[in-house]
Design a protein around this motif. Structure first.
Motif, PDB file in Angstrom:
ATOM      1  N   VAL A 142      -3.833 -97.852  16.588  1.00 36.58           N
ATOM      2  CA  VAL A 142      -4.915 -98.108  15.129  1.00 36.58           C
ATOM      3  C   VAL A 142      -3.193 -97.192  14.231  1.00 36.58           C
ATOM      4  CG1 VAL A 142      -6.516 -96.169  13.729  1.00 36.58           C
ATOM      5  CG2 VAL A 142      -6.946 -97.195  15.366  1.00 36.58           C
ATOM      6  N   PRO A 143      -2.792 -97.850  12.934  1.00 30.13           N
ATOM      7  CA  PRO A 143      -1.608 -97.056  11.876  1.00 30.13           C
ATOM      8  C   PRO A 143      -1.648 -95.342  12.224  1.00 30.13           C
ATOM      9  CG  PRO A 143      -2.665 -99.134  10.855  1.00 30.13           C
ATOM     10  CD  PRO A 143      -4.220 -98.764  12.151  1.00 30.13           C
ATOM     11  N   LEU A 144      -0.764 -95.410  12.237  1.00 28.02           N
ATOM     12  CA  LEU A 144      -0.546 -94.024  12.813  1.00 28.02           C
ATOM     13  C   LEU A 144      -1.173 -93.227  11.427  1.00 28.02           C
ATOM     14  CD1 LEU A 144       0.936 -91.789  14.850  1.00 28.02           C
ATOM     15  CD2 LEU A 144       2.946 -92.262  13.578  1.00 28.02           C
ATOM     16  N   LEU A 145      -0.624 -92.857  10.598  1.00 28.28           N
ATOM     17  CA  LEU A 145      -1.009 -91.398   9.480  1.00 28.28           C
ATOM     18  C   LEU A 145      -2.541 -92.184   9.497  1.00 28.28           C
ATOM     19  CD1 LEU A 145       0.038 -89.713   7.938  1.00 28.28           C
ATOM     20  CD2 LEU A 145      -0.191 -91.436   6.146  1.00 28.28           C
ATOM     21  N   ALA A 146      -3.870 -93.124   9.750  1.00 26.65           N
ATOM     22  CA  ALA A 146      -4.440 -93.026   9.152  1.00 26.65           C
ATOM     23  C   ALA A 146      -5.515 -92.741  10.521  1.00 26.65           C
ATOM     24  CB  ALA A 146      -5.098 -94.466   8.817  1.00 26.65           C
ATOM     25  N   ALA A 147      -4.842 -93.041  12.020  1.00 28.28           N
ATOM     26  CA  ALA A 147      -5.310 -92.221  13.068  1.00 28.28           C
ATOM     27  C   ALA A 147      -5.639 -90.229  12.987  1.00 28.28           C
ATOM     28  CB  ALA A 147      -4.150 -92.928  14.676  1.00 28.28           C
ATOM     29  N   GLN A 148      -4.013 -90.207  12.343  1.00 32.31           N
ATOM     30  CA  GLN A 148      -3.676 -89.169  12.612  1.00 32.31           C
ATOM     31  C   GLN A 148      -4.410 -87.664  11.840  1.00 32.31           C
ATOM     32  OE1 GLN A 148       0.379 -88.229  11.659  1.00 32.31           O
ATOM     33  NE2 GLN A 148       0.811 -88.430  13.541  1.00 32.31           N
ATOM     34  N   THR A 149      -4.842 -88.573  10.229  1.00 29.58           N
ATOM     35  CA  THR A 149      -5.956 -87.767   9.488  1.00 29.58           C
ATOM     36  C   THR A 149      -7.898 -88.475  10.580  1.00 29.58           C
ATOM     37  OG1 THR A 149      -4.542 -88.648   7.883  1.00 29.58           O
ATOM     38  CG2 THR A 149      -7.179 -88.605   7.130  1.00 29.58           C
ATOM     39  N   PHE A 150      -7.787 -89.252  10.658  1.00 25.24           N
ATOM     40  CA  PHE A 150      -8.611 -89.345  11.508  1.00 25.24           C
ATOM     41  C   PHE A 150      -9.345 -88.142  12.395  1.00 25.24           C
ATOM     42  CE2 PHE A 150     -11.250 -91.129  15.261  1.00 25.24           C
ATOM     43  CZ  PHE A 150     -12.815 -91.452  14.815  1.00 25.24           C
ATOM     44  N   ILE A 151      -8.035 -88.251  13.657  1.00 28.65           N
ATOM     45  CA  ILE A 151      -7.864 -86.739  14.864  1.00 28.65           C
ATOM     46  C   ILE A 151      -8.318 -85.133  13.796  1.00 28.65           C
ATOM     47  CG2 ILE A 151      -6.991 -86.150  16.685  1.00 28.65           C
ATOM     48  CD1 ILE A 151      -5.861 -89.243  16.912  1.00 28.65           C
ATOM     49  N   GLN A 152      -7.836 -85.322  13.233  1.00 27.90           N
ATOM     50  CA  GLN A 152      -8.063 -83.913  11.876  1.00 27.90           C
ATOM     51  C   GLN A 152      -9.064 -83.381  11.662  1.00 27.90           C
ATOM     52  OE1 GLN A 152      -4.577 -83.841   9.465  1.00 27.90           O
ATOM     53  NE2 GLN A 152      -3.375 -83.411  10.465  1.00 27.90           N
TER      54      GLN A 152
END
Length: 1289
Positions: free
Chosen positions: A401-411
């Motif tokens: 999944v695109p990196l920044l969208a993934a990081q926001t989701f994980i957080q």
């Protein structure tokens, strides 16, 4: 007693499709001897399960009534197949008597399509049917059944065990603890399964229902089992499916109260499961990996030792994708005999028991799967172990999944509270089982909302910029350009997603402008600069703010959110073309509103309705009593609903209408649906009402036609099918042409490319590309032009300016054009052009040298300078802020830069004169098109061809007259609601609504708004605190709109040419209510304010009808019919309605009290009243007449007295008039200078003199409205289609 509903009337499906009892065949259980033999075996062989009994609604016995249609179970019984089952007649006393064969008979059972009874036993016993030697716990699992058309039904299966005592009796009726003591003598425990099949995925509710049933089945005798299940099925079949919205149904099934939750809206699925289950089983990174597999449509196989988790986890992941929908095979449970399904070559989502994991992941030669023979099918499986939380991709290439969208989701996932025990720690112990369950349900609902919001935000972050590459008019998606804007690390993900069926359906919804959950989330999280960009449509370039990673001040954002009034426009600078963002990474890194915390989901109010109990659900009289109780309780609940809670009232109306249809009370049901039609269209069952109307017997149909409320409803539902054309749902991908293009095809192809949409500008581009040639564009020329445009765009996006340069620029400036390295009077470097200025990017040590802002340019010349024996083309620019003249030896680029700079200079001058920032955007587009034309043609005549696009420079040279001083001083701003359209559209109606602070709303909803009605039932909504676009389009019918009014704080009423009053909810920005009592075009509103809120609204139609409406009930309280026709507007004064028709203005109460007839005043030529205005303070009536250039003023006390006159200089016609403070603003058409243009006259009401003549529209002024008496807004006709904002002195 009420008659039953006609059998041919197909009502919406109830919760139960059918109920099935399954178990071992009777002849496979041979008695105690065989049991004893089997007890000696450590692992007895599994038995083959079969269908023992099938229970299908209706459950009213034929001898109990004339029809079987009284049960809600008959709802939706459309296409069914016949299933002949064999039934055994038990003896009178099954516990005694000699053993012997039972008598059998057969019974036909109608089975719904999509339910395969032959395969059902395997799915209900997916691990096989095995006899147990000890008591076993009950087990529940869930199924998803799909028919050949892709329609899904859902099933809950409860497995339970009964002790086998002898050949004929599984249980003698003894208490279970006594049964356990006799296990040794009894032998074994045999499993049975009860399967409940529904059209709705009520997993938790159906599990609770089956749990209640099992408490009865364990205590009953063998011959009583069928009756218990049949009673249970009959009760469940009487439960209607709740309509979408905030109303949930509760049914007391004893000992539990079962909740059947409704869908959030008609577009959303039913969510009756615990959405946090995958988050308990998998780490957030694994959840994202599985979502990536679903979005790229892989072949997924879930594994677990729990059959229930297979379906629940799979359904949770599909719920995470909403509003995207998995369109491939879905079989969450495969029995051991079905493993060969995994060889399917297409995408699928299936589930297997954990014991098959090794067999599937490591196929071998003796495997019955046969995977070794088809290695290509075995490869590419994504194996997901729910129990261990692992994901294995066997040969499949699954991107991240695109990196920044993934990081926001994980957080955000990490900040969720997933454990109910932590919530219980602070609460007292519940002493009531249903109270404890209600607390748990409320907690789960809150958590589900949070999870739905963060997964939806994930999808928005992934696909937000798809809209930038769509052409809505021609339904084109430019996938190639979209991929170019993706970050390199995300390219592989998007390439795979773009080829999926799921994404294709997503594109259809976007191109149809569907207002689904994705669109609402995208709008609510859209940055302010993107809203402005939606109005100005600047070419895509990265702003300085993006390239320099400047973050906006949170304090400034907080201050903006508190604005609830009109801005001081003199303090607001015109927006300077905020650009579209280049990629998701850049968007989120700076301006994203995403935070690491879980989304704070403010819960919407929810309500419950407790369904009455029915004690004998197979007795017709009891069912009729149940229906009567339902109607009575619904009516009582409706009487307690607050007047402004139309959402809840609509759900009660829906349910009561449904119950009355089941009772056979068709007329009463239609009256409920008529009320529902006016209250909330989103849940109006048009097909059901159409069927009910068609099922009406002759006398009842005649009675309905005589009822005014029903007559209009009948015409609405019966006339619609033939009129509604099939919606265009095509999706085209942009392709370069392969044939020569005439003008029409060229316009369409350029619009599809996304370069320009304005048809007039594309026409000038066509002339430029065909100068001196046949008027056809060959494919090579188009390809060269398109390539040059895209290359220039790509080069500008690659520009990265050092901090020493960006500090001199505004944060929203973009570099649109960069020259080659040239020698200038300020040194060697590259000339850069933004939308605001020219500057030199010096070479060597990068530096900044200001050349000029376009506002300060005084002269631009193209000349030559001598160098040795050569004459070098040079561009000279003189600026008001520089003493010396800037010179640049641009050589071959000189003529092109000369054209571009002059066009930008002229555009900026026009923007300043007309207070319209769109002129700068248009000039910028002209300049970039010139650059592309020169690059594409590469001929000596290329500069001449490009000059065809120098539109504003020519306009300024041909019409050098400036905007009149009075106009320039009064005009504050202009906005263009037609931005992005192929042609301008007339502004038919304007409405300003003040802001208000409501804690339940988003901050943006509290801002004042400007409502603008365009053609074909389109309403645009602007945020009046910033003049940014708040809502692109609210659809209210397809006809012209005549009037708008703010009726209550949450409602805007819109009168249409199609005789319907549409009610728009300010909160949801959607239209779910219609008032259809008018029989002709609705032309005006007047709101009568009460002590606290509007209490009554008057509406008028062109046929002379005036209706008074109660705001809270939306009922007509009074009707007036004026003589004649042509009623165009109404106003309220001194408890009288003043009505303007073509021939007269009359004051009416219960009858006509005063009348001003036009033929008594204007006898020299025929005319009509076109507008009027009451001035209560002066007791005057001001009116304008067609063909006259005067405003006529009458004394309200004596209309017979000759009127005074206010002459309007150079006025050709008057179209509208409003009162603002002590002024009257008159809009129309005037001559200036000598040409017809839109003109506004500001008249002093006391002195009756024209104070100002304002000229700022190129077409007739069609609409005027006041904003808090501080500003006046005017809208023009279709030649211009803009809105001007004027200050009021």
């Amino acid at each position: 007693m009420a008659e039953a509903a006609p059998q041919h009337l197909a009502l919406p499906s109830g919760l139960l499709e059918l109920c099935v009892l399954l178990g071992a065949p009777r002849d496979s259980l041979r008695g105690p001897e065989q049991v004893a033999q089997r007890r000696g075996l450590p692992n007895p062989s599994a038995l083959e399960p079969e269908v023992l009994s099938v229970f299908v609604p209706p459950f009213i016995s034929k001898e109990d009534g004339q029809t079987a249609g009284t049960s809600c179970g008959t709802l939706g019984r459309t296409k069914r197949r016949s299933f002949r089952k064999k039934r055994e007649k038990p003896r009178a006393d099954p516990g005694q008597g000699p053993p012997g064969p039972r008598e059998t008979d057969t019974e036909d059972v109608s089975v719904p399509d999509g339910v395969d009874l032959l395969a059902l036993p395997q799915l209900c016993f997916p691990g096989g049917l095995c006899v147990a030697w000890e008591p076993q716990e009950d087990h529940v699992h869930f199924l998803v059944l799909t028919d050949v058309c892709g329609n899904r039904t859902y099933a809950a299966v409860a497995q339970y065990y009964r002790p086998l005592h002898d050949e004929h009796c599984f249980y003698s009726g003894k208490p279970p603890w006594e049964s356990r003591l006799s296990v040794g003598a009894a032998g074994c425990f045999v499993p049975f399964a009860v399967c409940v099949i529904s059209r709705f995925p009520y997993y938790n509710a159906l599990r609770d229902c089956l749990s209640c049933l099992l408490t009865h089945l364990k205590l009953c005798k063998d011959f009583e089992v069928d009756n218990h299940i049949k009673d249970f099925a009959a009760k469940v079949s009487l439960i209607p499916s709740p309509p979408p919205g905030p109303l949930h149904l509760i049914f007391n099934l004893k000992p539990l109260q079962v909740v059947f939750p409704s869908r959030a809206d008609p577009e959303s699925p039913v969510v009756d499961l615990d959405l946090h289950l995958p988050l308990l089983c998998f780490r957030p990174e694994k959840v994202l990996q599985i979502l990536a597999c679903l979005l790229t449509e892989q072949r997924l196989v879930f594994f677990s030792a729990s059959w229930a988790l297979l379906t629940l986890v799979a359904e949770c992941f599909l719920a995470y994708l909403h509003p995207l929908r998995w369109q491939h095979t879905l079989v969450p449970i495969l029995s051991g005999q079905m493993l060969d399904f995994l060889m399917a070559p297409t995408a699928f989502l299936m589930g297997c028991h954990l014991s098959h994991l090794e067999e599937v992941s490591k196929p071998h030669a003796d495997s019955h799967l046969g995977l070794d023979a088809c290695p290509q099918e075995a490869d590419g499986l994504v194996l997901i172990n729910i129990d261990s939380g692992s994901v294995t991709c066997s040969g499949s290439d699954v991107p991240d999944v695109p990196l920044l969208a993934a990081q926001t989701f994980i957080q955000r996932v990490q900040s969720l509270q997933l454990h109910h025990d932590l919530d219980l720690a602070q609460r007292g112990a519940s002493t009531d089982v249903n109270e404890g369950r209600a607390r748990r349900w409320a907690w789960q609902q809150r958590l589900n909302r949070q999870i739905q919001q963060l997964t939806l935000q994930l999808l928005v972050n992934i696909f937000r910029e798809v809209k930038n590459h769509l052409n809505y008019e021609h339904r084109v998606f430019n996938s190639e350009e979209f991929l170019k804007t993706r970050a390199p690390g995300d390219q592989r993900f998007y390439k795979q997603v773009l080829d999926t069926y799921m994404f294709h359906s997503f594109l259809k919804a976007r191109l149809s402008r569907r207002r689904d959950a994705f669109a609402q989330m995208e709008l609510s999280t859209q940055p302010e600069e993107d809203r402005m960009n939606g109005m100005l449509l600047s070419p895509r370039r990265p702003a300085i703010e993006k390239t320099a990673s400047h973050k906006p001040s949170p304090g400034r954002a907080a201050r903006r959110r508190m604005v609830v009034s009109m801005p001081n426009l003199q303090d607001i600078a015109g927006p300077e073309l905020p650009p579209r963002n280049a990629s998701l990474r850049k968007v989120e890194a700076e301006g994203c509103s995403c935070s690491s915390a879980a989304p704070d989901v403010s819960p919407k109010p929810t309500y419950t309705f407790k369904i009455p109990e029915v004690h004998f659900p197979r007795v017709r009289q009891c069912v009729q009593t149940y229906y009567a109780d339902c109607v009575a309780q619904l009516s009582k609940a409706m009487s307690c609903v607050a007047p402004d809670n139309s959402v809840l009232l609509a759900r009660y109306l829906y349910l009561r209408g449904l119950v009355r249809l089941a009772q056979g009370q068709l007329l009463d049901a239609l009256l409920d649906f008529q009320s529902l039609y006016k209250t909330d269209l989103s849940v109006f069952p048009a097909e059901l009402v159409r069927s009910a109307v068609q099922a009406l017997p002759g006398p009842e149909r005649a009675q309905a036609e005589r009822t005014p409320e029903l007559r209009r409803l009948i015409s609405q539902v019966l006339d619609k099918p033939g009129e509604a054309p099939k919606a265009d749902d095509r999706v085209k991908h942009f392709e370069l042409p392969s044939q020569h293009l005439p003008l029409g095809d060229f316009v369409q192809r350029v619009q599809e490319s996304g370069i320009v949409k304005d048809a007039g500008l594309i026409g000038r581009l066509f002339e430029a590309l065909t100068v001196g040639q046949q008027k056809l564009i060959d494919p090579e020329t188009f390809r060269d032009f398109y390539t040059c445009w895209k290359e220039t765009e790509a080069q500008a996006q690659e520009v990265r300016l050092p901090a020493a340069v960006t500090e001199h620029l505004d944060k929203n400036e973009c570099v649109y054009k960069l020259s080659g390295s040239v020698k200038t009077s300020c040194g060697v470097g590259k000339i850069a052009m933004t939308q605001k200025r020219l500057f030199l990017l010096t070479e060597g040590r990068p530096g900044y040298a200001e050349i000029a802002t376009f506002r300060n340019i005084e002269e631009v010349r193209s000349t030559t300078v001598a160098f040795l024996l050569l004459r070098i083309p040079t561009l000279k620019i003189r600026s008001a802020t520089r003493k010396d003249v800037f010179e640049a030896n641009l050589k071959a680029e000189c003529d092109l830069w000369h054209l571009m700079v002059k066009e930008m200079w002229a555009g900026k001058a026009l923007a300043d004169d007309h207070k319209d920032p769109q002129y700068v955007q248009q000039a910028l587009t002209h300049a970039l098109l010139m650059d592309a034309v020169v690059g594409a043609l590469q001929t000596p005549g290329a500069i001449y061809a490009a000059s065809k696009l120098s539109y504003f420079d020519k306009m300024r040279n041909e019409m050098p007259a400036a905007v009149p001083k009075t106009t320039a001083e009064t005009l504050k701003h202009k906005i263009n609601p037609s931005a992005g359209e192929t042609f301008p559209q007339a502004v038919d109606v304007l409405l300003y609504t003040p802001g208000h602070l409501d804690p339940a709303e988003r901050a943006g909803d509290a801002h004042p708004k400007l409502w603008c009605a365009l053609q074909a039932g389109r309403v645009m909504v602007f945020d009046a605190s910033s003049w940014s676009l708040h809502q692109h389009c609210v659809r209210v019918g397809a006809s012209a709109l005549n009037c708008m009014a703010m009726v209550a704080q949450g409602q805007v009423w819109v009168g249409s040419e199609d005789s319907v009053i549409y009610i728009i909810s300010v909160h949801s920005m959607s239209c779910h209510k219609q008032l259809t009592e008018h029989r002709a075009s609705v032309t005006g509103f007047v709101v009568q304010d009460g002590p606290d809120a509007p209490s009554q609204v008057y509406s008028c139609g062109v046929d002379g009808a005036v209706l008074a409406w109660d705001v809270s009930t939306l009922q007509v309280t009074r009707r007036l019919q004026l003589p004649g026709s042509g009623l165009s507007s109404i106003q309220l004064h001194a408890d009288r309605l003043w009505c303007c028709t073509g021939n007269s203005i009359m004051a009416v109460n219960s009858c006509v009290r005063q009348e001003l007839r036009i033929d008594e005043t204007f006898q020299e030529k025929s005319t009509t009243f076109v507008a009027f205005q009451l001035l209560p303070e002066q007791e005057q009536l001001w009116a304008a007449c067609a063909g006259y250039d005067d405003i006529y003023v009458w004394d309200l006390g004596d209309l017979a007295r000759p009127p005074g006159r206010v002459h309007l200089p150079d006025c050709a016609q008057v179209t509208c008039m409003i009162r603002v403070k002590r002024q009257v603003w008159v809009g129309g058409t005037g001559l200036s200078p000598g040409k017809p243009r839109g003109k506004i006259y500001v008249v002093d009401a006391e002195r009756k003199t024209v104070e100002k003549e304002l000229v700022a529209h190129a077409d007739t002024v069609r609409a005027l409205c006041s904003a808090e008496d501080r500003y006046v807004l005017s809208g023009s006709g279709p030649e211009e289609g803009k809105i001007a904002i004027w200050t009021v002195e």
